[in-house]
Design an enzyme around this catalytic site. Structure first.
Site, PDB file in Angstrom:
ATOM      1  CB  SER A  59      25.969   4.868  53.675  1.00  0.00           C
ATOM      2  OG  SER A  59      27.094   4.349  54.346  1.00  0.00           O
ATOM      3  CG  ASP A 111      25.892  16.441  43.695  1.00  0.00           C
ATOM      4  OD1 ASP A 111      26.135  16.490  44.923  1.00  0.00           O
ATOM      5  OD2 ASP A 111      26.688  16.860  42.827  1.00  0.00           O
ATOM      6  CE1 TYR A 122      34.012  15.199  57.967  1.00  0.00           C
ATOM      7  CE2 TYR A 122      35.035  15.387  60.125  1.00  0.00           C
ATOM      8  CZ  TYR A 122      34.023  14.889  59.312  1.00  0.00           C
ATOM      9  OH  TYR A 122      33.050  14.083  59.848  1.00  0.00           O
ATOM     10  CE  LYS A 126      31.098  16.934  59.315  1.00  0.00           C
ATOM     11  NZ  LYS A 126      29.708  16.632  58.911  1.00  0.00           N
TER      12      LYS A 126
HETATM   13  P1  NAD Z   1      28.949   7.373  55.100  1.00  0.00           P
HETATM   14  O1  NAD Z   1      30.051   7.480  54.119  1.00  0.00           O
HETATM   15  O2  NAD Z   1      28.632   6.031  55.687  1.00  0.00           O
HETATM   16  O3  NAD Z   1      27.602   7.957  54.466  1.00  0.00           O
HETATM   17  C1  NAD Z   1      27.573   9.151  53.740  1.00  0.00           C
HETATM   18  C2  NAD Z   1      26.475   9.064  52.693  1.00  0.00           C
HETATM   19  O4  NAD Z   1      26.462  10.296  51.983  1.00  0.00           O
HETATM   20  C3  NAD Z   1      26.697   7.951  51.639  1.00  0.00           C
HETATM   21  O5  NAD Z   1      25.508   7.202  51.494  1.00  0.00           O
HETATM   22  C4  NAD Z   1      27.012   8.731  50.358  1.00  0.00           C
HETATM   23  O6  NAD Z   1      26.565   8.083  49.175  1.00  0.00           O
HETATM   24  C5  NAD Z   1      26.284  10.032  50.593  1.00  0.00           C
HETATM   25  N1  NAD Z   1      26.828  11.152  49.824  1.00  0.00           N
HETATM   26  C6  NAD Z   1      28.117  11.598  49.796  1.00  0.00           C
HETATM   27  N2  NAD Z   1      28.223  12.672  48.995  1.00  0.00           N
HETATM   28  C7  NAD Z   1      26.977  12.927  48.526  1.00  0.00           C
HETATM   29  C8  NAD Z   1      26.438  13.931  47.670  1.00  0.00           C
HETATM   30  N3  NAD Z   1      27.198  14.885  47.111  1.00  0.00           N
HETATM   31  N4  NAD Z   1      25.105  13.906  47.417  1.00  0.00           N
HETATM   32  C9  NAD Z   1      24.304  12.947  47.972  1.00  0.00           C
HETATM   33  N5  NAD Z   1      24.767  11.971  48.780  1.00  0.00           N
HETATM   34  C10 NAD Z   1      26.086  11.960  49.055  1.00  0.00           C
HETATM   35  O7  NAD Z   1      29.305   8.427  56.247  1.00  0.00           O
HETATM   36  P2  NAD Z   1      28.862   8.511  57.794  1.00  0.00           P
HETATM   37  O8  NAD Z   1      30.009   8.100  58.617  1.00  0.00           O
HETATM   38  O9  NAD Z   1      27.538   7.895  57.991  1.00  0.00           O
HETATM   39  O10 NAD Z   1      28.754  10.105  57.953  1.00  0.00           O
HETATM   40  C11 NAD Z   1      27.513  10.785  58.049  1.00  0.00           C
HETATM   41  C12 NAD Z   1      27.764  12.157  58.648  1.00  0.00           C
HETATM   42  O11 NAD Z   1      28.328  12.013  59.960  1.00  0.00           O
HETATM   43  C13 NAD Z   1      28.775  13.009  57.861  1.00  0.00           C
HETATM   44  O12 NAD Z   1      28.378  14.346  57.866  1.00  0.00           O
HETATM   45  C14 NAD Z   1      30.060  12.837  58.652  1.00  0.00           C
HETATM   46  O13 NAD Z   1      30.940  13.910  58.470  1.00  0.00           O
HETATM   47  C15 NAD Z   1      29.496  12.809  60.060  1.00  0.00           C
HETATM   48  N6  NAD Z   1      30.393  12.221  61.040  1.00  0.00           N
HETATM   49  C16 NAD Z   1      30.824  10.934  60.930  1.00  0.00           C
HETATM   50  C17 NAD Z   1      31.690  10.421  61.883  1.00  0.00           C
HETATM   51  C18 NAD Z   1      32.210   9.007  61.834  1.00  0.00           C
HETATM   52  O14 NAD Z   1      33.108   8.686  62.650  1.00  0.00           O
HETATM   53  N7  NAD Z   1      31.695   8.151  60.960  1.00  0.00           N
HETATM   54  C19 NAD Z   1      32.108  11.236  62.942  1.00  0.00           C
HETATM   55  C20 NAD Z   1      31.649  12.543  63.018  1.00  0.00           C
HETATM   56  C21 NAD Z   1      30.783  13.029  62.066  1.00  0.00           C
END
Ligand code: NAD
Length: 252
Positions: free
Chosen positions: A15, A63, A154, A158
């Site tokens: 995702s 996982d 969080y 991070k």
């Molecule tokens: P998202 O929710 O779109 O995608 C996360 C994915 O991780 C999902 O496909 C989910 O199924 C998978 N997942 C969650 N727990 C899991 C587990 N235990 N085992 C296997 N898969 C698992 O999130 P995103 O926004 O794409 O975030 C991706 C990264 O970017 C994360 O580390 C998030 O903290 C970081 N991030 C996001 C943002 C933002 O604004 N979206 C900002 C800063 C950092």
């Protein structure tokens, strides 16, 4: 920037940001393994990457917080590709609460997913990289490591990712393995889409560049660190946040 034929393993790649990293590196000619607990999502992203011209992909469900599951996923990618050249630790969740309302489960869930899983995948992949004397590990931290209201869990996770990155960079550099962090700000993905509208607006207005980012912007930064040419960049944090990291007081 050369990525062609590199073998990539992305945690949480089903995702948002992880999926876009897969698409971007795949389009540059890399072979991509997507590891996600959502099997259908991992498979769908792999099909998309291959349809766009990547030589090969592998979808692995499991996982990322579990040692056995992570090691099995890495073994599956190794079996398919022979080894792994680029590890993208990307998996992440949020469980936002004020400190005094934060449960043990909120804390443990976020620390396990956003920090421990990065350790587990890095420990499983590093020996492959050490053996071949080549590797790129790119950890997705967040601008929030500097601190955020309602995100003690969080932000701590991070910040831990930054420390993990710097320590791994020191240990693994001699094997021609670089370890760097990309720290996104506010990015439009399923993770942020359920935020209240007023919170969303406030966040965007607090940035010098007052617009939400997309996964594409993050994927560009990851591609930069992943390229062969980036061999001299090690232990760094690159913000992709419209300048929000400059000051907690926001923009004028
Ligand atoms: P998202 O929710 O779109 O995608 C996360 C994915 O991780 C999902 O496909 C989910 O199924 C998978 N997942 C969650 N727990 C899991 C587990 N235990 N085992 C296997 N898969 C698992 O999130 P995103 O926004 O794409 O975030 C991706 C990264 O970017 C994360 O580390 C998030 O903290 C970081 N991030 C996001 C943002 C933002 O604004 N979206 C900002 C800063 C950092």
């Amino acid at each position: 920037m050369n990525i062609k034929d590199r073998r990539v393993f992305i945690t949480g790649g089903g995702s948002g940001i992880g999926a876009e990293i897969g698409r971007t590196l795949g389009a540059a000619g890399a072979r991509v393994a997507i590891f996600d607990r959502d099997e259908a999502a991992a498979q769908a992203v792999c099909s998309e990457i291959e349809a766009a011209g990547s030589p090969a992909t592998v979808a692995v469900s499991g996982d990322a917080t579990d040692k056995a599951s992570t090691e099995a996923a890495v073994a599956k990618a190794k079996e398919a590709f022979g080894s792994i050249d680029i590890l993208i630790n990307n998996v992440g969740i949020v469980r936002d609460r004020y400190l005094i309302k934060m449960s043990d489960e909120d804390w443990d869930g976020v620390l396990d997913t956003n920090l421990k899983s990065y350790f587990l995948a890095s420990r499983a992949v590093a020996p492959l990289m050490m053996e071949q004397k080549y590797g790129r590990i790119i950890n997705i931290s967040s601008r929030a490591w500097l601190g955020n209201v309602g995100q003690a869990n969080y932000s701590a996770a991070k910040a831990g990712v930054v420390g993990l990155t710097r320590s791994m960079a020191l240990e693994l550099g001699k094997f021609n393995i670089t370890v760097n962090c990309v720290a996104p700000g506010f990015i439009d993905t399923p993770l942020t889409r359920n935020l209240r509208e007023d919170v969303w607006e406030k966040l965007v207005k607090s940035q010098p560049i007052s617009t939400i980012g997309t996964p594409r912007e993050v994927a560009y930064a990851v591609q930069f660190f992943a390229a062969d040419q980036a061999f001299y960049l090690n232990g760094q944090v690159l913000y992709v946040c419209g300048g929000k990291s400059i000051s907690s007081f926001g923009s004028a």
